[in-house]
Enzyme design. Structure first.
Site, PDB file in Angstrom:
ATOM      1  N   SER A  63       0.822  -1.205   0.000  1.00  0.00           N
ATOM      2  CA  SER A  63       0.000   0.000   0.000  1.00  0.00           C
ATOM      3  C   SER A  63       0.857   1.258   0.000  1.00  0.00           C
ATOM      4  O   SER A  63       0.360   2.339  -0.265  1.00  0.00           O
ATOM      5  CB  SER A  63      -0.907   0.006   1.233  1.00  0.00           C
ATOM      6  OG  SER A  63      -0.128  -0.161   2.394  1.00  0.00           O
TER       7      SER A  63
ATOM      8  N   HIS B 160      -3.112  -3.219  -6.004  1.00  0.00           N
ATOM      9  CA  HIS B 160      -3.456  -2.796  -4.641  1.00  0.00           C
ATOM     10  C   HIS B 160      -4.956  -2.944  -4.407  1.00  0.00           C
ATOM     11  O   HIS B 160      -5.760  -2.217  -4.988  1.00  0.00           O
ATOM     12  CB  HIS B 160      -3.008  -1.345  -4.415  1.00  0.00           C
ATOM     13  CG  HIS B 160      -3.227  -0.873  -3.012  1.00  0.00           C
ATOM     14  ND1 HIS B 160      -3.587   0.410  -2.692  1.00  0.00           N
ATOM     15  CD2 HIS B 160      -3.151  -1.542  -1.828  1.00  0.00           C
ATOM     16  CE1 HIS B 160      -3.718   0.512  -1.384  1.00  0.00           C
ATOM     17  NE2 HIS B 160      -3.463  -0.650  -0.840  1.00  0.00           N
TER      18      HIS B 160
ATOM     19  N   GLU C  28      -6.237  -0.856  -7.546  1.00  0.00           N
ATOM     20  CA  GLU C  28      -5.322   0.083  -8.201  1.00  0.00           C
ATOM     21  C   GLU C  28      -4.266  -0.758  -8.924  1.00  0.00           C
ATOM     22  O   GLU C  28      -3.642  -1.624  -8.305  1.00  0.00           O
ATOM     23  CB  GLU C  28      -4.640   0.978  -7.159  1.00  0.00           C
ATOM     24  CG  GLU C  28      -5.585   1.969  -6.507  1.00  0.00           C
ATOM     25  CD  GLU C  28      -4.888   2.857  -5.485  1.00  0.00           C
ATOM     26  OE1 GLU C  28      -5.003   4.074  -5.582  1.00  0.00           O
ATOM     27  OE2 GLU C  28      -4.226   2.316  -4.572  1.00  0.00           O
TER      28      GLU C  28
HETATM   29  N1  3HC Z   1     -15.337 -10.224   4.217  1.00  0.00           N
HETATM   30  C1  3HC Z   1     -16.289 -10.534   3.329  1.00  0.00           C
HETATM   31  N2  3HC Z   1     -17.470  -9.904   3.254  1.00  0.00           N
HETATM   32  C2  3HC Z   1     -17.707  -8.925   4.146  1.00  0.00           C
HETATM   33  C3  3HC Z   1     -16.753  -8.564   5.129  1.00  0.00           C
HETATM   34  C4  3HC Z   1     -15.523  -9.259   5.145  1.00  0.00           C
HETATM   35  N3  3HC Z   1     -14.550  -8.968   6.010  1.00  0.00           N
HETATM   36  N4  3HC Z   1     -17.264  -7.544   5.868  1.00  0.00           N
HETATM   37  C5  3HC Z   1     -18.493  -7.294   5.373  1.00  0.00           C
HETATM   38  N5  3HC Z   1     -18.745  -8.117   4.347  1.00  0.00           N
HETATM   39  C6  3HC Z   1     -19.954  -8.140   3.509  1.00  0.00           C
HETATM   40  C7  3HC Z   1     -21.175  -8.537   4.292  1.00  0.00           C
HETATM   41  O1  3HC Z   1     -21.341  -9.936   4.308  1.00  0.00           O
HETATM   42  C8  3HC Z   1     -22.297  -7.842   3.525  1.00  0.00           C
HETATM   43  O2  3HC Z   1     -22.624  -8.595   2.365  1.00  0.00           O
HETATM   44  P1  3HC Z   1     -24.121  -8.527   1.713  1.00  0.00           P
HETATM   45  O3  3HC Z   1     -24.341  -7.104   1.318  1.00  0.00           O
HETATM   46  O4  3HC Z   1     -24.020  -9.466   0.542  1.00  0.00           O
HETATM   47  O5  3HC Z   1     -25.033  -8.974   2.800  1.00  0.00           O
HETATM   48  C9  3HC Z   1     -21.634  -6.551   3.039  1.00  0.00           C
HETATM   49  O6  3HC Z   1     -20.213  -6.785   3.085  1.00  0.00           O
HETATM   50  C10 3HC Z   1     -21.971  -5.380   3.922  1.00  0.00           C
HETATM   51  O7  3HC Z   1     -21.603  -5.719   5.245  1.00  0.00           O
HETATM   52  P2  3HC Z   1     -22.435  -5.324   6.554  1.00  0.00           P
HETATM   53  O8  3HC Z   1     -23.889  -5.180   6.188  1.00  0.00           O
HETATM   54  O9  3HC Z   1     -22.071  -6.251   7.651  1.00  0.00           O
HETATM   55  O10 3HC Z   1     -21.829  -3.946   7.025  1.00  0.00           O
HETATM   56  P3  3HC Z   1     -21.683  -2.586   6.245  1.00  0.00           P
HETATM   57  O11 3HC Z   1     -22.806  -2.308   5.333  1.00  0.00           O
HETATM   58  O12 3HC Z   1     -21.326  -1.611   7.307  1.00  0.00           O
HETATM   59  O13 3HC Z   1     -20.389  -2.802   5.331  1.00  0.00           O
HETATM   60  C11 3HC Z   1     -18.096  -2.496   5.015  1.00  0.00           C
HETATM   61  C12 3HC Z   1     -19.156  -3.160   5.867  1.00  0.00           C
HETATM   62  C13 3HC Z   1     -18.130  -3.062   3.595  1.00  0.00           C
HETATM   63  C14 3HC Z   1     -16.748  -2.838   5.651  1.00  0.00           C
HETATM   64  C15 3HC Z   1     -18.359  -0.941   4.966  1.00  0.00           C
HETATM   65  O14 3HC Z   1     -18.493  -0.448   6.277  1.00  0.00           O
HETATM   66  C16 3HC Z   1     -17.288  -0.170   4.265  1.00  0.00           C
HETATM   67  O15 3HC Z   1     -17.253  -0.084   3.046  1.00  0.00           O
HETATM   68  N6  3HC Z   1     -16.357   0.460   5.032  1.00  0.00           N
HETATM   69  C17 3HC Z   1     -15.248   1.202   4.508  1.00  0.00           C
HETATM   70  C18 3HC Z   1     -14.147   0.229   4.174  1.00  0.00           C
HETATM   71  C19 3HC Z   1     -12.951   0.924   3.561  1.00  0.00           C
HETATM   72  O16 3HC Z   1     -12.888   2.131   3.443  1.00  0.00           O
HETATM   73  N7  3HC Z   1     -11.977   0.093   3.175  1.00  0.00           N
HETATM   74  C20 3HC Z   1     -10.765   0.594   2.634  1.00  0.00           C
HETATM   75  C21 3HC Z   1      -9.766   0.702   3.728  1.00  0.00           C
HETATM   76  S1  3HC Z   1      -8.268   1.393   3.148  1.00  0.00           S
HETATM   77  C22 3HC Z   1      -7.436   0.087   2.504  1.00  0.00           C
HETATM   78  O17 3HC Z   1      -7.834  -1.045   2.520  1.00  0.00           O
HETATM   79  C23 3HC Z   1      -6.137   0.439   1.876  1.00  0.00           C
HETATM   80  C24 3HC Z   1      -4.980   0.008   2.711  1.00  0.00           C
HETATM   81  O18 3HC Z   1      -3.824   0.191   1.947  1.00  0.00           O
HETATM   82  C25 3HC Z   1      -4.861   0.758   4.006  1.00  0.00           C
END
Ligand code: 3HC
Length: 282
Positions: free
Chosen positions: A119, A140, A152
């Protein structure tokens, strides 16, 4: 050359997610971890995700078995020797990544494409541990990999044009939306996301509002799925601190400097959701 078999190195949070989406998208996938218990842990996580999808009806039993059949775990790097693409998601440390790719370079044929999920490290610097910087890209992914739609695709000044386009197409085959990025520290997303997260910590340090109110402000006022502190806990404070330091080192701009509170929280072992406590308790 069409990609058929994918090797994934690392079966932690990111590696297991990458392996899952590769197998789910029809690629024969072999994922490698250093020990058998880590292989099992990673595969169990994938199986749990697949079972949840079957429960929800987004996958049927036959599809689940087919995906599971396409996916194997191993502790031997040599098992990646006939992969068309090897995607790495190991610990975010340059010497470890360079050492890994140097080994893979001697194991895999010269046609194999190498990709790193780093990252914040420089793809160019990782790629020069091999004799194939022209067949080296960044892929990424975002956490949680099976859910987040973006990948990415990062090119260095040495990446071959055809290899790069093949990797952009591969990202799309995984069901992701690929965006093209240059090998600039943080690429597109972390370049913008990390200063935002660090600013939120600085604002909190300055008494702008409570954690909850700052989170609510960004979630409800801007439509972000998580407020900055929930996201920091989700990403990991150690990970954010590490990325911020690398970005600060590269750009020498205050926007990337980790705030004192972040450093102290990491020192105190409050790493976020994974450690049971970060800005919030879990
Ligand atoms: N693995 C697989 N599926 C998952 C999961 C996981 N760890 N967490 C959630 N899900 C799925 C759920 O099963 C659900 O599926 P469905 O819609 O088919 O039922 C769906 O995702 C939505 O989950 P929830 O209803 O439990 O919860 P939310 O609606 O709050 O979604 C989230 C959870 C997708 C994590 C959402 O909160 C989100 O998008 N958060 C922001 C995440 C983000 O910004 N990520 C990027 C981080 S930065 C990064 O990764 C870069 C690095 O370099 C630092």
């Amino acid at each position: 050359m069409a990609i058929q078999k994918v090797g994934v190195v690392g079966c932690g949070l990111m590696g297991s997610g990458i392996a899952q989406v590769c197998a789910q998208s029809g690629f024969t996938t072999v994922v490698r971890e250093v020990g058998p218990e880590l292989v099992d842990k990673g595969l169990r996580g994938i199986e749990k995700n697949l079972a949840r999808s079957v429960e929800k009806g987004t996958l049927n039993e036959a599809q689940r078995s087919e995906i599971r059949r396409r996916l194997t775990g191993t502790t031997a790097l040599e098992d990646l020797k006939d992969c068309d693409l090897v995607a790495e998601a190991i610990v975010e440390q340059l010497p470890a990544k360079r050492e890994l790719f140097a080994k893979l370079d001697s194991i895999c044929p010269s046609s194999t494409i190498f990709a790193s999920n780093t990252s914040s490290l420089t793809i160019t610097e990782i790629s020069t541990s091999t004799k194939r910087p022209d067949r080296f890209v960044g892929l990424h992914f975002f956490n949680p990999v099976p859910v987040m739609k973006l990948v990415e695709v990062v090119r260095t000044i040495a990446t071959d044009e055809k290899v790069y386009e093949e990797m952009v197409a591969f990202g799309a085959k995984l069901g992701k939306t690929p965006v093209r990025a240059h090998d600039s520290t943080g690429f597109i997303v972390n370049r913008l996301l990390v200063p935002y997260l660090l600013d939120a910590i600085r604002a909190y340090e300055n008494g702008l509002g409570t954690l909850e109110d700052i989170d609510k402000g960004m979630k409800l006022g801007c439509g972000y799925p998580m407020g900055p502190f929930t996201l920091l806990d989700f990403v990991g404070l150690d990970t954010t601190y590490y990325i911020a330091n690398i970005m600060f080192e590269e750009f020498r701009e205050p926007a990337y400097a980790p705030p004192p509170l972040l450093k102290r929280m990491v020192l105190a072992g409050r790493l976020g959701k994974k450690s049971g406590q970060g800005f919030y308790k879990y």
